[in-house]
Design a protein around this motif. Sequence first.
Motif, mmCIF file in Angstrom:
data_model
loop_
_atom_site.group_PDB
_atom_site.id
_atom_site.type_symbol
_atom_site.label_atom_id
_atom_site.label_comp_id
_atom_site.label_asym_id
_atom_site.label_seq_id
_atom_site.Cartn_x
_atom_site.Cartn_y
_atom_site.Cartn_z
ATOM 1 N N ASP A 154 0.870 -1.176 0.000
ATOM 2 C CA ASP A 154 0.000 0.000 0.000
ATOM 3 C C ASP A 154 0.905 1.223 0.000
ATOM 4 O O ASP A 154 1.302 1.723 1.039
ATOM 5 C CB ASP A 154 -0.862 -0.061 1.266
ATOM 6 C CG ASP A 154 -1.653 1.197 1.479
ATOM 7 O OD1 ASP A 154 -1.706 2.024 0.568
ATOM 8 O OD2 ASP A 154 -2.218 1.330 2.577
ATOM 9 N N GLU A 155 1.265 1.726 -1.205
ATOM 10 C CA GLU A 155 2.315 2.737 -1.261
ATOM 11 C C GLU A 155 1.874 4.064 -0.669
ATOM 12 O O GLU A 155 2.654 4.736 0.002
ATOM 13 C CB GLU A 155 2.765 2.914 -2.710
ATOM 14 C CG GLU A 155 3.417 1.635 -3.202
ATOM 15 C CD GLU A 155 4.263 1.845 -4.422
ATOM 16 O OE1 GLU A 155 4.053 2.858 -5.106
ATOM 17 O OE2 GLU A 155 5.117 0.987 -4.673
ATOM 18 N N LEU A 156 0.616 4.439 -0.916
ATOM 19 C CA LEU A 156 0.173 5.710 -0.353
ATOM 20 C C LEU A 156 0.192 5.640 1.175
ATOM 21 O O LEU A 156 0.620 6.567 1.855
ATOM 22 C CB LEU A 156 -1.238 6.026 -0.849
ATOM 23 C CG LEU A 156 -1.811 7.364 -0.396
ATOM 24 C CD1 LEU A 156 -0.909 8.486 -0.808
ATOM 25 C CD2 LEU A 156 -3.192 7.552 -0.962
ATOM 26 N N GLY A 157 -0.256 4.510 1.692
ATOM 27 C CA GLY A 157 -0.240 4.343 3.141
ATOM 28 C C GLY A 157 1.175 4.398 3.692
ATOM 29 O O GLY A 157 1.440 5.016 4.721
ATOM 30 N N GLN A 158 2.106 3.736 2.977
ATOM 31 C CA GLN A 158 3.495 3.744 3.439
ATOM 32 C C GLN A 158 4.018 5.156 3.517
ATOM 33 O O GLN A 158 4.679 5.554 4.483
ATOM 34 C CB GLN A 158 4.367 2.972 2.449
ATOM 35 C CG GLN A 158 4.416 1.504 2.703
ATOM 36 C CD GLN A 158 5.280 0.830 1.674
ATOM 37 O OE1 GLN A 158 4.875 0.646 0.550
ATOM 38 N NE2 GLN A 158 6.466 0.483 2.044
ATOM 39 N N GLU A 159 3.743 5.924 2.434
ATOM 40 C CA GLU A 159 4.249 7.290 2.382
ATOM 41 C C GLU A 159 3.709 8.104 3.545
ATOM 42 O O GLU A 159 4.446 8.780 4.262
ATOM 43 C CB GLU A 159 3.749 7.911 1.082
ATOM 44 C CG GLU A 159 4.793 8.591 0.284
ATOM 45 C CD GLU A 159 4.181 9.239 -0.916
ATOM 46 O OE1 GLU A 159 3.528 8.533 -1.691
ATOM 47 O OE2 GLU A 159 4.336 10.449 -1.035
ATOM 48 N N THR A 160 2.350 8.026 3.712
ATOM 49 C CA THR A 160 1.729 8.810 4.775
ATOM 50 C C THR A 160 2.291 8.420 6.135
ATOM 51 O O THR A 160 2.616 9.285 6.950
ATOM 52 C CB THR A 160 0.215 8.568 4.786
ATOM 53 O OG1 THR A 160 -0.237 8.450 3.460
ATOM 54 C CG2 THR A 160 -0.500 9.689 5.493
ATOM 55 N N LEU A 161 2.388 7.115 6.368
ATOM 56 C CA LEU A 161 2.836 6.667 7.689
ATOM 57 C C LEU A 161 4.285 7.042 7.937
ATOM 58 O O LEU A 161 4.653 7.404 9.055
ATOM 59 C CB LEU A 161 2.640 5.163 7.813
ATOM 60 C CG LEU A 161 1.168 4.820 8.013
ATOM 61 C CD1 LEU A 161 0.936 3.365 7.743
ATOM 62 C CD2 LEU A 161 0.763 5.154 9.428
ATOM 63 N N LEU A 162 5.121 6.977 6.884
ATOM 64 C CA LEU A 162 6.506 7.372 7.073
ATOM 65 C C LEU A 162 6.584 8.833 7.495
ATOM 66 O O LEU A 162 7.303 9.197 8.426
ATOM 67 C CB LEU A 162 7.302 7.148 5.782
ATOM 68 C CG LEU A 162 8.777 7.489 5.873
ATOM 69 C CD1 LEU A 162 9.454 6.579 6.860
ATOM 70 C CD2 LEU A 162 9.439 7.361 4.519
#
Lengths: 487, 267
Positions: A196-204
């Motif tokens: 889930d790339e968008l999730g990864q970005e947001t969480l990072l």
Amino acid sequence: MTEDVEMKELPAPSNSATSSSPSTLNHLKEIASLIETGAYAREVRRIVRAVRLTMALRRKLKAQVLCAFLNFALSPGSEPHNRLAAHLPKEDEHEMEFDTATSVSQSPVKHPLPELEIYCYLLVLIYLIDQKKYSEAKACSSASVARLKNLNRRTVDVLASRLYFYYSLSYELTGDLAEIRGNLLALHRIATLRHDELGQETLLNLLLRNYLHYNLYDQAEKLRSKAPRFEAHSNQQFCRYLFYLGKIRTIQLEYTDAKESLLQAARKAPVAALGFRVQCNKWAIIVRLLLGEIPERTVFMQKGMENALRPYFELTNAVRIGDLELFKSVAEKFSTTFSSDRTHNLIVRLRHNVIRTGLRNISISYSRISLADVAKKLRLDTANPVADAESIVAKAIRDGAIDATIDHANGWMVSKETGDIYSTNEPQIAFNSRIAFCLNMHNDAVRALRFPPNSHKEKESAEKRRERQQQEQELAKHIAEEDDDEF
Amino acid sequence: MDPQLTEVSQLFERFKAACVREDVDTGSNLLSKLKVMLTGFRSLPPLFEDTPNAIHELTLARDIYEHAVLLSVKIGDQDAFERDFFQLKPYYTDASGRLPPSSQEYMILGLNLLRLLVQNRIAEFHTELELLSPTALENPCIKHAVELEQSFMEGAYNRVLSAKQTVPYKTYDYFMDLLAKTVRDEIAGCSEKAYDYLSISDARQTLLFSSDDELLQYINEEHPEWEIKNGVVIFQKAKESAPCKEIPSLQLINQTLSYARELERIV
């Protein structure tokens, strides 16, 4: 089609007091239908659009509207509905009952899609945060995150990343950020597993923000260097990432990288994000001062930022003049601003730059000056100014900041003559780099040209070609005749 | 738990006595035994369980590590210092809410900053500095390290060396000596570029040697290119002026050819 029928009937029985809410309610219902179609067709784009439309409605959300929407989207009496309705304040019981009565009689019982449920969570959360009910927002967001852990659908990802953002925000506003660090790390792990790339970005970004909130630059850098990197999906997240990266690099004394990141973040940020751009600019100004270059006046005069950047403007002035006393007074005057911006330690580092600039000015203006005078001009207020001045000048010479020699016996500093620079290769090198840049830009532009796709299909029919050739011949004859006539 | 706790406390007392006696070998042996015994406690990091004796155990462990750090300074082992300090850090940061503040906290933090400065790890120095609260920055130990770093950056090396006299604690002496050596190398480098020549007495003063012989020895070892003539140290041999600078013709030819090629591409 049934939805249209419902929408027309519902506004009729509602009271005049709620006349504004139907339109909001209608919008919300349209968005809900958009989400449904997106979920069924598995098209993430529609969900993104739905979220955007919601943001536009943010100001008009009220408790009644939300209750009505919840009743519409989730069948009342079902578990998700109860959970969510518990978070909303129970205002105005009459209105609610009226609305529930009408909507229950008309809306068919439907199985709520997970997307719709998460969307309802999102709406309630936004409403609570806007109403400044932070502890309730905290509870609601924790519940939503627990719910999300069980879902594994790509269409939910967009909504999920928004939820994570508000989750972190609600904890930050109540001052409990450290509590959720473990949760955020676990969520990041899950998002990576699910690609889930968008999730990864947001969480990072949320994790970096968490660490930087507590000044844990070391851990933030360790996380950032190990986390997987990929093409940015969202411009806003990319801007945030660049800003956090710039901050980390500044503290680690890597000013060139920091400047690049911070300036890029400030440029890419949307114009509406004024607060964010102000912060980026503040840090960018300090990094440029630390690098030894003075930012131009136009940087401070950008629209809407003049007041916020005023302390930094005065600071830049002090550094430019090279006056230690002025620098100290400015730092003290605005110390509260600087501590709230967390730039206080960086300002302390600037002292060294002030001295360097002052020294450079002196060395350019005087061909020979005694060290005692240098100490006086620099306003070094230490126990032994002359010896200090001597060591400082020696270091500056070694670092290449000034071109001079010291005569120890006589106690003065002799500046070297700067030779004629045009007789060296310097201009050639500077020109070459600029020419190369322009040529590269030209090549990139040519490569980026796009032609309309159907232009090659239009082929000339034989007739048209003959016509054209005839015209060209006539024209050529005409020109030839004209030439003859010219005499 | 209690018998274990009392055993550790007793061993700790013996360890403290050994340190006071300056008996480093016994101290190191006892320290390794203590560390092994500490792994038996479950209330320490990284577990941080809430056992009934948690506070007592945490305080004890913190004291042990603090003494370990001071012992490593006495031995002069910087790696051991780093290891013990990293183990000590969670007690200051995460457990600080539960324990009463330690009296030696600021001294050890200051020592760590000084160590980073001596090892020239300035980026980590600043990162550590960010973690300190404004009240911590007012503490003399920390202030001493911060001012030292500033003087070092500015180049006022005489201030650095005079700060040696104003150390808050005797334990700082070890690092100050190392710092003095680094500073001396820096001063030598700066003097090379800044002065054409220096008389022997002046050189001795700036480089802070106590006698001329030490100065000559230093020059012979570190800087053989300096010449000593007539009681004067000459730093740079007079360079013969380069007659005519070569024009970098190959580079210019390449550049011009590339311009021509690119310009031709423009339709």
